[in-house]
Design an enzyme around this catalytic site. Structure first.
Site, PDB file in Angstrom:
ATOM      1  CB  THR A  43     -22.281   8.962   3.980  1.00  0.00           C
ATOM      2  OG1 THR A  43     -21.824   7.638   3.721  1.00  0.00           O
ATOM      3  CG2 THR A  43     -21.644   9.918   2.987  1.00  0.00           C
ATOM      4  CG  HIS A  70      12.052  -7.933   1.042  1.00  0.00           C
ATOM      5  ND1 HIS A  70      11.204  -8.845   1.631  1.00  0.00           N
ATOM      6  CD2 HIS A  70      12.975  -7.618   1.974  1.00  0.00           C
ATOM      7  CE1 HIS A  70      11.595  -9.073   2.873  1.00  0.00           C
ATOM      8  NE2 HIS A  70      12.661  -8.333   3.105  1.00  0.00           N
ATOM      9  CB  THR A  79     -27.166   8.124   2.905  1.00  0.00           C
ATOM     10  OG1 THR A  79     -28.325   8.710   3.496  1.00  0.00           O
ATOM     11  CG2 THR A  79     -27.533   7.436   1.614  1.00  0.00           C
ATOM     12  CE  LYS A  81     -31.802   9.765   2.635  1.00  0.00           C
ATOM     13  NZ  LYS A  81     -32.360   8.507   3.112  1.00  0.00           N
ATOM     14  CD  GLU A 138       8.773  -9.253  -1.068  1.00  0.00           C
ATOM     15  OE1 GLU A 138       9.642  -9.819  -1.767  1.00  0.00           O
ATOM     16  OE2 GLU A 138       8.840  -9.203   0.176  1.00  0.00           O
ATOM     17  N   GLY A 196      10.541 -12.448   7.418  1.00  0.00           N
ATOM     18  CA  GLY A 196      10.040 -12.512   8.784  1.00  0.00           C
ATOM     19  C   GLY A 196      11.150 -12.372   9.800  1.00  0.00           C
ATOM     20  CB  CYS A 253      14.165 -11.450   3.184  1.00  0.00           C
ATOM     21  SG  CYS A 253      15.208 -10.415   4.212  1.00  0.00           S
ATOM     22  CG  MET A 294      18.930 -16.636   1.046  1.00  0.00           C
ATOM     23  SD  MET A 294      19.877 -15.438   0.133  1.00  0.00           S
ATOM     24  CE  MET A 294      21.413 -15.480   1.044  1.00  0.00           C
ATOM     25  CE1 TYR A 296      -1.228 -12.155  14.685  1.00  0.00           C
ATOM     26  CE2 TYR A 296       0.887 -11.885  15.765  1.00  0.00           C
ATOM     27  CZ  TYR A 296      -0.082 -12.707  15.212  1.00  0.00           C
ATOM     28  OH  TYR A 296       0.103 -14.054  15.187  1.00  0.00           O
TER      29      TYR A 296
HETATM   30  N1  GLN Z   1      15.144 -11.820  10.307  1.00  0.00           N
HETATM   31  C1  GLN Z   1      15.987 -11.832   9.187  1.00  0.00           C
HETATM   32  C2  GLN Z   1      17.044 -10.731   9.259  1.00  0.00           C
HETATM   33  O1  GLN Z   1      16.928  -9.803  10.002  1.00  0.00           O
HETATM   34  C3  GLN Z   1      15.184 -11.711   7.889  1.00  0.00           C
HETATM   35  C4  GLN Z   1      14.544 -10.381   7.694  1.00  0.00           C
HETATM   36  C5  GLN Z   1      13.461 -10.360   6.632  1.00  0.00           C
HETATM   37  O2  GLN Z   1      12.976 -11.408   6.209  1.00  0.00           O
HETATM   38  N2  GLN Z   1      13.049  -9.178   6.217  1.00  0.00           N
HETATM   39  O3  GLN Z   1      18.026 -10.785   8.542  1.00  0.00           O
END
Ligand code: GLN
Length: 543
Positions: free
Chosen positions: A192, A507, A189, A224, A509, A354, A381, A384, A54
């Site tokens: 700015t 990860h 403007t 300007k 990504e 997460g 992560c 999985m 957040y």
């Molecule tokens: N919470 C999980 C861990 O600490 C997964 C971490 C994550 O998804 N980056 O292993």
């Protein structure tokens, strides 16, 4: 010696300063000039690793294991470089280093002050990036907006740099916003002008002003700004909101910014080779058939929390000449039966990373749905760990199977704390972080996707597949398909006899690039595009 481009922001935040920095980097790289980048974040946290999404959005992990600002993701994707911890500096790091030096006695006799001690440490970090990378140009982005109290030492440091590296070796670029007044249909403007005045008050005269706006900017407005801000006419560059972020380098190039920067920094009259980039952007903008992917996460209302996942899906879609439509599913909604229809309309399910128990049961609902219906599933992560928990509940016919992160007393701790994490008491920077090798099991989906035997991926976790259950889960069809070289850690799992259910402890990504999609994402989207909406309805030996 490296030359420096300092980029500051004014008027409001979120004008896309990070994308501008990444784009300038791309323009220089396309001219054959080597570039490195650094983000200076004025907050007092040592890094964003301990911040809530957040507060901060995604935490981007570098190959050397630094937990950094998501702007580093833009830099890596646009410039196609692998950055290091030196590329993200926070006030927390600066003050920690200065105070540690004071305690050691480095400044004995002296009074420690913001100028020169704090500013010296900031400048040392800027030079460090230049030295470590050996880049011809280092682009430094100052986070926040001009006028912020905590940003002042950083602005003072970039001002001092001008004298130290020579005026011809330094450029200041200020990124602002032109608000639109609907009743008169005008872009204004004045903010700015004020923002440039604020910069001048601390001794920085910008060389260029980049003006973000949601509407076309007329020549009159540009003139300007040039007049009031005392900036070269060629250096007032419009930045009209683009259809895709990948178009920004092309917009800036076409506005002449690349040539102007090269000329002002004396980089030689080089030609930008942007053909591949242009082709990529026109493919991205062309109408395409969609592939629908449900992204099931805890923070889906905050799109920034999953920035790299979103981009990796976009890159993989491009590779298959498809548009990936992400359906954002709040995992908590799935816990009380809501949003199931969204899941049912998806051709693929993705559960990203997460922390914490909130929303986990909803993610498990999504994994179960994907497994039973034969819908492609990619777990990242935490995604999985969720797959393993769901599979454990099925395999042991016991809904108490869990990760000890969520239920320390579970009778089936299929995911457990890494042994080396047992003694960890400090939360900051202590996870298993950064790049580790992973050996792929020949013939697995993962090995097929990568077309390789050993891969190197970035990690950020404390918990891990529990080896005590490896055999039993394997017998039921949960196959480890990627392992650490010593065989100790399961890095990838996949479900046998399922069309495509693969999840990794790392990860992927973070390594995806617009012109080079990550193999796991490419393979996942490839499987999703073959999936009929109502599910492939394969007959699986599953409950
Ligand atoms: N919470 C999980 C861990 O600490 C997964 C971490 C994550 O998804 N980056 O292993």
């Amino acid at each position: 010696m490296s030359k420096y481009i300092f980029v500051t922001g004014g008027v409001v935040s979120s004008v896309g300063k990070g994308i501008v920095v990444a784009s300038i980097g791309r323009l220089l790289k396309s001219r054959g000039i080597s570039v490195s980048v650094q983000k200076l974040d004025p907050y007092l946290n040592v890094d964003p690793g301990t911040m809530s999404p957040y507060q901060h959005g995604e935490v981007f992990v570098t190959q050397d294991g630094a937990e950094t600002d998501l702007d580093l993701g833009h830099y890596e994707r646009f410039i196609d470089v692998d950055l290091t911890s030196a590329s993200n500096v926070t006030s927390g790091q600066i003050y920690s280093a200065v105070i540690a030096g004071e305690r050691r006695g480095d400044f004995l006799g002296g009074t420690i002050q913001v100028v020169p001690h704090v500013t010296n440490e900031i400048k040392r970090r800027m030079r460090e990036v230049a030295e470590l990378s050996g880049a011809e140009v280092v682009i430094v982005e100052v986070g926040g907006t001009v006028g912020d109290i905590e940003g002042q030492p950083f602005l003072e440091a970039i001002r001092q740099m001008r004298n130290e590296v020579g005026r011809d070796n330094v450029l200041y670029i200020h990124v602002t916003f032109l608000p639109h007044i609907a009743t008169t249909g005008e872009l204004k403007t004045k903010p700015t002008q004020h923002s440039v005045n604020e910069l001048r008050r601390i001794g920085i005269q910008p060389d260029a002003v980049l003006c973000r706006a949601d509407f076309e900017i007329s020549q009159g407005i540009k003139d300007k700004i040039s007049l009031f801000c005392d900036v070269d006419k060629k250096a007032v560059v419009p930045l009209v909101t683009a259809e895709t972020i990948y178009e920004v380098p092309l917009m800036l190039e076409d506005a002449g910014l690349g040539d102007w920067v090269a000329e002002r920094l004396g980089l030689g009259a080089t030609v930008a080779i942007l053909d591949d980039w242009r082709t990529m952007v026109s493919k991205l903008k062309a109408p395409k058939e969609p592939v629908t992917v449900a992204l099931v996460g805890k923070y889906v209302e905050l799109r920034d929390a999953y920035y790299s996942v979103r981009e990796a899906l976009c890159h993989a879609g491009l590779h298959h000449d498809r548009r990936v439509d992400i359906q954002w599913v709040r995992s908590e909604d799935l816990e009380n039966g809501a949003s199931l229809d969204v899941l049912k309309s998806a051709q693929g399910v993705i559960v990203p990373g997460g922390f914490g128990y909130r929303g986990i049961e909803g993610m498990i609902v999504a994994a179960r749905y994907a497994r039973q219906k034969g819908i492609p599933y990619l777990g990242l992560c935490l995604g999985m760990q969720v797959l393993v928990i769901e599979f454990g509940r099925y395999a042991f016919d016991n809904e108490l199977a869990n990760s000890t992160e969520f239920d320390p007393k579970t009778p089936y701790p299929v995911i457990d704390l890494l042994p080396e994490q047992q003694e960890v008491t400090e939360m900051g920077g202590t996870m298993r972080l950064g790049t580790y090798p992973c050996h792929l099991v020949p013939g697995s989906r993962a090995a097929l996707a990568y077309g390789d035997t050993v891969v190197y991926e970035r990690h950020r976790h404390r918990f891990e597949f529990n080896n005590n259950f490896r055999e039993q889960l394997g017998q039921k069809g949960l196959m480890p398909s990627g392992l650490s070289p010593d065989n100790r850690l399961v890095e990838i799992v996949e479900v046998k006899d399922h069309p495509w259910m693969v999840a990794c402890q790392f990860h992927p990504e973070f390594r995806s690039r617009p012109n080079r999609p990550h193999p796991l994402f490419a393979s996942f989207v490839g499987a999703a595009k073959e999936t009929l909406v109502e599910g492939t309805q394969v007959t699986l030996p599953l409950t």
